[in-house]
Motif scaffolding. Structure first.
Motif, PDB file in Angstrom:
ATOM      1  N   ARG A 114      -4.010  35.573  45.552  1.00  0.00           N
ATOM      2  CA  ARG A 114      -4.225  35.858  44.137  1.00  0.00           C
ATOM      3  C   ARG A 114      -2.891  36.214  43.497  1.00  0.00           C
ATOM      4  O   ARG A 114      -1.851  36.081  44.099  1.00  0.00           O
ATOM      5  CB  ARG A 114      -5.235  37.001  43.948  1.00  0.00           C
ATOM      6  CG  ARG A 114      -6.657  36.635  44.324  1.00  0.00           C
ATOM      7  CD  ARG A 114      -7.220  35.601  43.335  1.00  0.00           C
ATOM      8  NE  ARG A 114      -8.598  35.262  43.588  1.00  0.00           N
ATOM      9  CZ  ARG A 114      -9.018  34.249  44.351  1.00  0.00           C
ATOM     10  NH1 ARG A 114      -8.148  33.505  44.994  1.00  0.00           N
ATOM     11  NH2 ARG A 114     -10.287  33.979  44.478  1.00  0.00           N
ATOM     12  N   GLN A 126      -0.474  47.506  41.025  1.00  0.00           N
ATOM     13  CA  GLN A 126      -1.153  47.866  42.263  1.00  0.00           C
ATOM     14  C   GLN A 126      -0.281  48.779  43.116  1.00  0.00           C
ATOM     15  O   GLN A 126      -0.767  49.748  43.705  1.00  0.00           O
ATOM     16  CB  GLN A 126      -1.565  46.614  43.034  1.00  0.00           C
ATOM     17  CG  GLN A 126      -2.595  46.903  44.098  1.00  0.00           C
ATOM     18  CD  GLN A 126      -3.309  45.660  44.568  1.00  0.00           C
ATOM     19  OE1 GLN A 126      -3.118  44.552  44.056  1.00  0.00           O
ATOM     20  NE2 GLN A 126      -4.157  45.831  45.569  1.00  0.00           N
ATOM     21  N   LYS A 167      -0.137  35.301  49.896  1.00  0.00           N
ATOM     22  CA  LYS A 167      -1.186  35.946  49.108  1.00  0.00           C
ATOM     23  C   LYS A 167      -2.145  34.900  48.566  1.00  0.00           C
ATOM     24  O   LYS A 167      -1.808  33.712  48.516  1.00  0.00           O
ATOM     25  CB  LYS A 167      -0.570  36.761  47.973  1.00  0.00           C
ATOM     26  CG  LYS A 167       0.167  35.915  46.942  1.00  0.00           C
ATOM     27  CD  LYS A 167       0.917  36.785  45.953  1.00  0.00           C
ATOM     28  CE  LYS A 167       1.683  35.960  44.947  1.00  0.00           C
ATOM     29  NZ  LYS A 167       0.893  35.441  43.851  1.00  0.00           N
ATOM     30  N   THR A 221      -3.089  41.288  46.990  1.00  0.00           N
ATOM     31  CA  THR A 221      -4.446  40.751  47.066  1.00  0.00           C
ATOM     32  C   THR A 221      -4.521  39.531  47.975  1.00  0.00           C
ATOM     33  O   THR A 221      -3.843  38.535  47.748  1.00  0.00           O
ATOM     34  CB  THR A 221      -4.974  40.419  45.662  1.00  0.00           C
ATOM     35  OG1 THR A 221      -4.881  41.598  44.855  1.00  0.00           O
ATOM     36  CG2 THR A 221      -6.421  39.951  45.707  1.00  0.00           C
ATOM     37  N   SER A 264      -1.507  39.249  42.433  1.00  0.00           N
ATOM     38  CA  SER A 264      -0.798  40.386  43.025  1.00  0.00           C
ATOM     39  C   SER A 264      -0.368  40.064  44.454  1.00  0.00           C
ATOM     40  O   SER A 264      -1.093  39.406  45.206  1.00  0.00           O
ATOM     41  CB  SER A 264      -1.706  41.618  43.052  1.00  0.00           C
ATOM     42  OG  SER A 264      -1.138  42.647  43.843  1.00  0.00           O
TER      43      SER A 264
END
Length: 184
Positions: free
Chosen positions: A98, A136, A96, A103, A100
């Protein structure tokens, strides 16, 4: 076929090295991985990772702009998943960009492709990747379980408030031992 996956998030050498944890944290988390594997539940390892030079990081992002050059790149030994919870052959590693897990990654594609609709979350930090991923995932209509003692946070009070008051609004919150009893 199971519709559940265990997400082990940001348990990377540099992050584990900075996180205050007792001697039981990594063995406890490894027990959760073993239970998932024994129960046929996919284990997905989520890591933060960047290209050399960090072209993904904007100076406007306080957390990532503060990273030293080379941090969490392919050449950074601190970016490696801690050996206590290292992936086994065939286990998926999601990178990932970011906080989350969703994201800047292909997590949702992997989950949809696997027919996964229930996420079991563990990792470092409770107020970072766990909180952001839970929010999320809830918005994406996943069923969610959080392994409270499979998460760590630099602030024990923040961890307590999140796992006892905030997370139960959108997720089932269990200990690793409670979840292990149901994982098989």
């Amino acid at each position: 076929m199971t519709t559940t996956a265990l997400l082990v998030m940001d348990v990377q050498q540099a992050i584990v090295g900075r996180a205050e944890h007792g001697p039981d944290y990594l063995p406890r988390l490894a027990r959760a991985l073993d239970a998932a594997r024994d129960g046929g539940i996919p284990v997905l390892h989520v890591v933060i990772g960047f290209r050399a030079g960090h072209p993904e990081n904007s100076g406007r992002n306080r957390a990532f702009a503060a990273l030293p050059p080379g941090a969490f790149t392919a050449d950074d030994p601190g970016a490696a998943i801690h050996p206590a919870v290292a992936p086994r052959p065939g286990e998926t590693v999601i990178t990932k960009k970011r906080v989350s897990a969703f994201t800047g990654s292909d997590l949702e594609v992997v989950l949809r492709s696997g027919g996964i609709d229930h996420l079991v979350l563990a990792g470092i930090a409770t107020s970072g990747v766990v909180l952001s991923t839970l929010r999320q995932a809830a918005d994406l209509d996943y069923r969610i379980t959080v392994l409270a003692d499979g998460c760590l946070d630099p602030d024990p009070e923040v961890h307590r408030v999140l796992t006892e008051k905030v997370f139960p609004r959108q997720a089932e919150v269990l200990t690793v031992d409670e979840w292990v009893k149901t994982a098989g």
